[in-house]
Motif scaffolding. Structure first.
Motif, mmCIF file in Angstrom:
data_model
loop_
_atom_site.group_PDB
_atom_site.id
_atom_site.type_symbol
_atom_site.label_atom_id
_atom_site.label_comp_id
_atom_site.label_asym_id
_atom_site.label_seq_id
_atom_site.Cartn_x
_atom_site.Cartn_y
_atom_site.Cartn_z
ATOM 1 N N UNK A 1 0.788 -1.231 0.000
ATOM 2 C CA UNK A 1 0.000 0.000 0.000
ATOM 3 C C UNK A 1 0.816 1.274 0.000
ATOM 4 N N UNK A 2 2.140 1.163 0.106
ATOM 5 C CA UNK A 2 2.964 2.381 0.070
ATOM 6 C C UNK A 2 2.794 3.086 -1.267
ATOM 7 N N UNK A 3 2.906 2.340 -2.380
ATOM 8 C CA UNK A 3 2.618 2.845 -3.727
ATOM 9 C C UNK A 3 1.985 1.715 -4.531
ATOM 10 N N UNK A 4 1.448 2.043 -5.690
ATOM 11 C CA UNK A 4 0.884 0.992 -6.550
ATOM 12 C C UNK A 4 1.979 0.053 -7.029
ATOM 13 N N UNK B 1 5.162 9.889 6.547
ATOM 14 C CA UNK B 1 3.877 10.506 6.241
ATOM 15 C C UNK B 1 3.200 11.159 7.435
ATOM 16 N N UNK B 2 1.878 11.163 7.371
ATOM 17 C CA UNK B 2 1.072 11.813 8.397
ATOM 18 C C UNK B 2 0.314 10.778 9.225
ATOM 19 N N UNK B 3 0.010 11.097 10.475
ATOM 20 C CA UNK B 3 -0.809 10.191 11.293
ATOM 21 C C UNK B 3 -2.262 10.195 10.835
ATOM 22 N N UNK B 4 -2.998 9.193 11.267
ATOM 23 C CA UNK B 4 -4.432 9.145 10.997
ATOM 24 C C UNK B 4 -5.204 9.970 12.013
ATOM 25 N N UNK B 5 -4.580 10.232 13.167
ATOM 26 C CA UNK B 5 -5.241 11.013 14.221
ATOM 27 C C UNK B 5 -4.738 12.453 14.210
ATOM 28 N N UNK C 1 6.106 -3.241 11.972
ATOM 29 C CA UNK C 1 6.165 -1.786 11.871
ATOM 30 C C UNK C 1 7.201 -1.334 10.858
ATOM 31 N N UNK C 2 7.014 -0.119 10.393
ATOM 32 C CA UNK C 2 7.941 0.527 9.476
ATOM 33 C C UNK C 2 9.214 0.892 10.240
ATOM 34 N N UNK C 3 10.354 0.511 9.684
ATOM 35 C CA UNK C 3 11.658 0.756 10.313
ATOM 36 C C UNK C 3 11.789 0.086 11.684
ATOM 37 N N UNK C 4 10.997 -0.962 11.922
ATOM 38 C CA UNK C 4 11.092 -1.756 13.168
ATOM 39 C C UNK C 4 10.841 -0.913 14.422
ATOM 40 N N UNK C 5 10.074 0.147 14.287
ATOM 41 C CA UNK C 5 9.919 1.032 15.451
ATOM 42 C C UNK C 5 9.119 0.382 16.570
ATOM 43 N N UNK C 6 8.378 -0.681 16.270
ATOM 44 C CA UNK C 6 7.679 -1.392 17.351
ATOM 45 C C UNK C 6 8.666 -2.056 18.304
ATOM 46 N N UNK C 7 9.928 -2.201 17.868
ATOM 47 C CA UNK C 7 10.953 -2.766 18.729
ATOM 48 C C UNK C 7 11.691 -1.738 19.575
ATOM 49 N N UNK D 1 6.190 7.406 -7.504
ATOM 50 C CA UNK D 1 5.859 7.641 -6.095
ATOM 51 C C UNK D 1 6.898 7.004 -5.182
ATOM 52 N N UNK D 2 7.345 5.794 -5.505
ATOM 53 C CA UNK D 2 8.345 5.141 -4.675
ATOM 54 C C UNK D 2 9.650 5.933 -4.677
ATOM 55 N N UNK D 3 10.033 6.446 -5.835
ATOM 56 C CA UNK D 3 11.261 7.232 -5.921
ATOM 57 C C UNK D 3 11.165 8.496 -5.077
ATOM 58 N N UNK D 4 9.947 9.000 -4.891
ATOM 59 C CA UNK D 4 9.752 10.210 -4.084
ATOM 60 C C UNK D 4 9.840 9.950 -2.582
ATOM 61 N N UNK D 5 9.467 8.723 -2.162
ATOM 62 C CA UNK D 5 9.304 8.501 -0.717
ATOM 63 C C UNK D 5 10.300 7.526 -0.117
ATOM 64 N N UNK D 6 11.141 6.882 -0.939
ATOM 65 C CA UNK D 6 12.046 5.870 -0.404
ATOM 66 C C UNK D 6 13.408 5.954 -1.075
ATOM 67 N N UNK D 7 14.443 5.666 -0.318
ATOM 68 C CA UNK D 7 15.794 5.591 -0.880
ATOM 69 C C UNK D 7 16.117 4.179 -1.362
ATOM 70 N N UNK D 8 15.279 3.219 -1.006
ATOM 71 C CA UNK D 8 15.486 1.821 -1.415
ATOM 72 C C UNK D 8 14.555 1.550 -2.585
ATOM 73 N N UNK D 9 15.092 1.608 -3.799
ATOM 74 C CA UNK D 9 14.239 1.570 -4.981
ATOM 75 C C UNK D 9 14.594 0.418 -5.930
#
Length: 234
Positions: free
Chosen positions: A11-14, A65-69, A122-128, A202-210
């Protein structure tokens, strides 16, 4: 050895979504995790419903990105985006209450799609991140799903999806002998984290791992599971 091959960033990009679907349909990926603030969430949900054998978890986000809340002010910068980066361990931790509120909103948004929730990561393992340990365990208890292994959660085996997380299938590591790498681990169950994708603008805009995501995709559609390993059915 039980193997769980899980593709991040659904869901990050198509292009990411299409790459994951192909790696499932024509390859060895059998699970993925959905980012509820991604650029292609409705499309990803549509694709997941076309392939019900693809097990979908949630990719909790605090670093993109932005939070949902709108009330979780300790999570954001002046522009309203999450203030955390992939170097979050060097940053001031947020309010646990704000994280619980935001991550609950992300999970509830996932459940509202009608997809069954398989697991939490989680993204970037932040849940750890150690300051968030109690939040993660609370969500696992509340929603009755397992959590991706992280060293800070290792003592909570009843909550973990697998005994070990293998992160070596990434960057230059995708050229290693994956199966031999896994055989060197002292573990009964291993999650393999992967990032297949078609690279789009879109991926090129938001990620360095392409571009290496496309190399991952090519390998994941060629590899076959050895006889001494089985896909985890949990």
């Amino acid at each position: 050895m039980n193997i769980f091959i899980n593709a991040d960033d659904f869901g990050l990009t198509r292009g990411v979504t299409d790459g994951i679907v192909r790696a499932h349909e024509q390859g060895i990926v059998h699970a993925t995790t959905l980012m509820m603030n991604g650029l292609a969430v409705p499309y990803a949900v549509q694709q997941a419903k076309r392939f019900p054998q693809l097990q979908v978890g949630i990719h909790l986000v605090l670093t993109y990105g932005r939070p949902l809340t709108t009330t979780t002010t300790t999570l954001t910068d002046a522009s309203g985006h999450f203030r955390f980066t992939n170097q979050y361990a060097e940053q001031v931790p947020p309010s646990q209450e704000d994280v619980l509120t935001e991550w609950t909103a992300q999970i509830e948004a996932f459940l509202a799609t009608g997809l069954p929730l398989h697991h939490i990561d989680s993204h970037h393992h932040i849940h750890g991140w150690n300051p968030l340990q109690e939040v993660v365990l609370e969500l696992a208890r509340r929603y009755g799903v397992p959590v991706r292994f992280a060293p800070t959660l290792a003592a909570h085996t009843d909550y973990l999806l697998t005994d070990t997380l293998y992160t070596g299938f990434y960057g230059e590591g995708i050229y290693l002998d994956l199966w031999q790498e896994l055989r060197s681990l002292d573990s009964d169950s291993v999650e393999i984290m992967v990032h297949p994708a078609y690279v789009d603008a879109d991926l090129q805009d938001v990620s360095s791992y392409t571009t290496q995501r496309e190399e991952e995709l090519a390998l994941l559609t060629r590899l076959t599971l050895p006889d001494d390993m089985t896909f985890m059915s949990r």
